[in-house]
Design an enzyme around this catalytic site. Structure first.
Site: not given
Length: 199
Positions: A72-74
């Site tokens: 997960v990231c932005r």
């Protein structure tokens, strides 16, 4: 067809991740944003493994990730880099949360909130925009400053083409973006402790 079956290969949408987390067979969710971004908001039960640290200690981390992993990231760009890095050391069963934490929040999925801080992409826009603005205004008095603005523009173009960002990586190392638990020993300890409470 479930929502997760309509994704691009190697990705999982918010609905698909929620289904897995509620099924009793939850994957390891690794959030590769900076500790400051993670502190602001993250998927409950996820582990914060910043991208630069993941790249530097990929083999050590790989030894503690033997099940399904969702990155997960932005928005998905950094998570895709993390996926490529971990795939390079032979880690199977890697997925990227399609649309990142933004898609997770937009889907109304559970989120853990902390102290609000600017995300890394916003910091990059501020720094790059400020340098360009100052360079263009300053070039009225010192014409060579226009090349600074050109250099920043070239760097942003390169970042878009390669899906990397040197400025973002540098900003990620600033104390504002780091956390007390942002070291490989702490992260490995959290990953090793399967029965302990996740953050």
């Amino acid at each position: 067809m479930s929502p997760s079956e309509t994704n691009r290969p190697g990705t999982l949408d918010a609905a698909g991740l929620r289904e897995l987390m509620n099924s009793g067979h939850a994957p390891r969710v690794l959030d590769v944003r900076t500790p400051a971004e993670f502190e602001t908001s993250h998927v409950p039960g996820s582990y914060n493994v910043p991208l630069d640290l993941l790249k530097e200690h990929r083999q050590e981390l790989r030894d503690h990730l033997d099940e399904d992993v969702v990155l997960v990231c932005r928005s998905g760009a950094r998570a895709t880099q993390a996926q490529q890095t971990l795939a390079g050391v032979g880690l199977p069963n890697l997925k990227v949360l399609d649309g990142g934490i933004m898609a997770w929040q937009a889907a109304g999925a559970p989120i853990k909130h902390g102290a609000p801080r600017w995300d890394l992409e916003r910091q990059v826009r501020l720094v790059a925009g400020s340098i360009v603005l100052v360079s263009v205004l300053g070039s009225v008095f010192v014409p060579q400053l226009k090349w600074v603005a050109g250099f920043i523009g070239a760097g942003l173009t390169f970042a878009a083409v390669t899906n990397t960002c040197a400025m973002g990586m540098m900003l990620g190392k600033l104390p504002y973006n780091r956390g007390a638990s942002c070291d490989v020993g702490t992260i490995v300890g959290q990953l090793r402790d399967r029965t302990g409470e996740r953050v």
